[in-house]
Design a protein around this motif. Structure first.
Motif, PDB file in Angstrom:
ATOM      1  N   GLN A 191      23.235  15.846 -42.570  1.00 35.20           N
ATOM      2  CA  GLN A 191      22.911  14.426 -42.703  1.00 35.20           C
ATOM      3  C   GLN A 191      21.515  14.168 -42.152  1.00 35.20           C
ATOM      4  O   GLN A 191      21.136  14.701 -41.106  1.00 35.20           O
ATOM      5  N   PHE A 192      20.755  13.309 -42.868  1.00 34.58           N
ATOM      6  CA  PHE A 192      19.388  12.992 -42.463  1.00 34.58           C
ATOM      7  C   PHE A 192      19.339  11.623 -41.800  1.00 34.58           C
ATOM      8  O   PHE A 192      19.979  10.671 -42.260  1.00 34.58           O
ATOM      9  N   ALA A 193      18.594  11.523 -40.718  1.00 30.20           N
ATOM     10  CA  ALA A 193      18.406  10.267 -39.999  1.00 30.20           C
ATOM     11  C   ALA A 193      16.915  10.005 -39.852  1.00 30.20           C
ATOM     12  O   ALA A 193      16.158  10.897 -39.449  1.00 30.20           O
ATOM     13  N   LEU A 194      16.496   8.807 -40.183  1.00 28.59           N
ATOM     14  CA  LEU A 194      15.103   8.406 -40.017  1.00 28.59           C
ATOM     15  C   LEU A 194      14.856   8.116 -38.543  1.00 28.59           C
ATOM     16  O   LEU A 194      15.559   7.310 -37.931  1.00 28.59           O
ATOM     17  N   THR A 195      13.856   8.768 -37.956  1.00 34.91           N
ATOM     18  CA  THR A 195      13.551   8.562 -36.533  1.00 34.91           C
ATOM     19  C   THR A 195      12.270   7.768 -36.322  1.00 34.91           C
ATOM     20  O   THR A 195      12.078   7.181 -35.261  1.00 34.91           O
ATOM     21  N   GLY A 196      11.382   7.724 -37.311  1.00 37.42           N
ATOM     22  CA  GLY A 196      10.140   6.973 -37.173  1.00 37.42           C
ATOM     23  C   GLY A 196       9.428   6.884 -38.499  1.00 37.42           C
ATOM     24  O   GLY A 196       9.632   7.710 -39.394  1.00 37.42           O
ATOM     25  N   SER A 197       8.598   5.853 -38.640  1.00 41.64           N
ATOM     26  CA  SER A 197       7.834   5.670 -39.862  1.00 41.64           C
ATOM     27  C   SER A 197       6.564   4.903 -39.541  1.00 41.64           C
ATOM     28  O   SER A 197       6.559   4.052 -38.642  1.00 41.64           O
ATOM     29  N   ASP A 198       5.497   5.199 -40.249  1.00 41.71           N
ATOM     30  CA  ASP A 198       4.203   4.579 -39.977  1.00 41.71           C
ATOM     31  C   ASP A 198       4.312   3.064 -39.981  1.00 41.71           C
ATOM     32  O   ASP A 198       4.844   2.468 -40.916  1.00 41.71           O
ATOM     33  N   GLY A 199       3.788   2.444 -38.936  1.00 38.65           N
ATOM     34  CA  GLY A 199       3.768   0.997 -38.834  1.00 38.65           C
ATOM     35  C   GLY A 199       5.056   0.383 -38.355  1.00 38.65           C
ATOM     36  O   GLY A 199       5.109  -0.815 -38.081  1.00 38.65           O
TER      37      GLY A 199
END
Length: 492
Positions: free
Chosen positions: A19-27
């Protein structure tokens, strides 16, 4: 063992179960993937340009650029590659209009008529084929743009309550965003509302907005369902901001209680402020620009500012009073601007922007703005004070309220979206204040007149808000349970 995946704009973590989890994204900073975003994977995927599962169920979402599932090899759903939709910042906030027109009035460059006029012409009565839930705080302004993300999204800001709302198109649901800092506020009710959109936004950047405590730059995080601001000018604002080329101006109340104008370059350098002796501290309309000047209108007078010079506040010549609720400024054929008002005896048009204005007498009120004018149910097609063109004498018993003008290079007369209030012979002021209109039609006036919908028992028709979002024209009223929509084929 967990794996880290870094894409061009985001950071992902793959756990032992794939399973993939988003940990950070630009802005957007760090993301709490166990929060609300986990229940909105389709919306999040569209925002980031991430991939979704196709035939398999190995994971609920995949990082940007993944074409196949790394566990089973099945192809993944790729982000929608449809043509981008045009941005919408409100009918009065189209920054790409030609300079010969006033900027800040309900005028759009979008070719709405090219699509709407393909529908059956009047007297055939159409119906809205789309609907959308209204935002929980229904007295609001709308913006539809990408805001630096992969797909267009819709925001609704309720200025009086300071509430920012986000529409999830996958779930067809509104979300009320919360402030990252509880001390921040977006409320503004001193004057008419207007914001300055970010034309080349960083991710999550919305606009420069007026608030009760100053001018701020607004950002939002649709994944964490939060918003934040950056202070640009700390003061008690008296008006919404206006822009003229590379200059920004806004009225504020100084510590001495005197209304002043603060100006700055678009990059927020070379700030200056000027006193505006005699100018009121609230109650201004949203500003508009024309012929190298910014204008703010008030029931007591007008304030005019040319960048680089001191502003000028001009009280209205007594006993003339403006009728701002009936429409905005309009142009005459010689390029001058005029505002509808009443001198105690009759309606007249008053010239704007001059110390010694001329007046033109009228045989009745003209509703509209920017040359889209109507006398009762008939269009005024020459000078603003000219006699109305009577195409159908039966329309003497109706009242037309323009909502939006659209530029049309193929028609000499203005085109636009209007409301026609049927079987109403009273004063225009009463129709916009207290009366409940038994029957109203939503109409497109152009090369072909098209009746888009029929509305029963409409009150306060001037509160109808037109917007363009997701390839459709929408009409919102705070009293309605649904926002009505009509598909557009070429609104780009």
């Amino acid at each position: 063992m967990a794996y880290k995946w870094d894409t061009a704009a985001s950071n992902w973590l793959e756990d032992n179960n794939g399973q993939f989890a988003l940990t950070g994204s630009d802005g957007l900073g760090r993301i709490d993937w166990q929060g609300p975003a986990l229940a909105r994977v389709r919306d999040v995927a569209g925002l980031l340009g991430a991939s979704l599962p196709g035939a398999c169920h190995c994971a609920s979402i995949y990082p940007e650029g993944f074409a196949y599932c790394p566990a089973c090899g099945n192809p993944l759903q790729q982000p929608d590659a449809a043509a981008p939709h045009a941005d919408w910042w409100g009918a009065a906030a189209d920054p790409f209009l030609p300079r010969q027109l006033p900027h800040g009035l309900p005028v759009t460059r979008l070719p709405l008529g090219d699509s709407l006029e393909r529908r059956p012409a009047a007297p055939s009565v159409g119906r809205a084929e789309l609907s959308m839930a209204p935002p929980p705080n229904a007295h609001c302004v709308f913006a539809a743009a990408t805001f630096g993300f992969a797909q267009q999204r819709l925001l609704a800001l309720a200025p009086k309550r300071g509430v920012l709302q986000y529409f999830d198109p996958a779930a067809q649901q509104w979300h009320v965003l919360v402030a990252e800092e509880p001390a921040s506020g977006l409320d503004f009710s001193a004057s008419g509302y207007a914001w300055l959109p970010a034309l080349h936004p960083s991710r999550g950047e919305v606009a420069i907005v007026p608030t009760a405590h100053g001018l701020r730059r607004l950002f939002f995080n649709p994944i964490a369902e939060t918003w934040r601001t950056e202070m640009l000018f700390d003061a008690t604002l008296a008006s919404a901001p206006g822009a003229l080329r590379r200059h920004i101006g806004v009225l504020f109340v100084g510590r001495d209680g005197v209304t002043r104008l603060w100006s700055v370059e678009a990059d927020f350098t070379q700030a200056r402020d000027y006193p505006c002796a005699g100018a009121p501290a609230s109650g201004w309309t949203a500003p508009f620009s024309y012929d190298g000047h910014l204008y703010w209108l008030h029931r007591d007078g007008q304030l005019i500012w040319q960048p680089g010079q001191a502003p000028q506040y001009l009280p209205w010549p007594a006993p003339w009073q403006p009728r701002l609720e009936l429409g905005g400024p309009t142009q005459s054929r010689d390029g001058r601007l005029w505002q509808l008002g009443h001198d105690g005896q009759a309606y007249t048009f008053l010239e704007l922007g001059t110390v010694t204005p001329e007046q033109e007498a009228l045989d009745g009120a003209r509703l509209g703005f920017a040359s889209l004018l109507f006398r009762r149910g008939h269009a005024v097609v020459d000078e603003p004070w000219s006699d109305a063109r009577v195409d159908d004498p039966h329309e003497d018993d109706s009242l037309v309220l323009p909502l939006l003008r659209a530029l049309n290079d193929h028609r000499s007369q203005p085109s636009g979206l209007v409301l026609r209030l049927h079987q109403y012979t009273g004063r225009a002021e009463d129709a916009l204040a207290t009366r409940v209109i038994a029957r109203t039609t939503v109409e497109w006036i152009g090369r072909r007149n098209v009746i888009l919908d029929d509305i029963a028992r409409l009150a306060r028709p001037q509160e109808c808000t037109a917007l363009v979002y997701d390839g459709a024209l929408w009409l919102h009223h705070p009293d309605w349970n649904r926002i009505r929509g009509w598909r557009l084929e070429d609104a780009s």
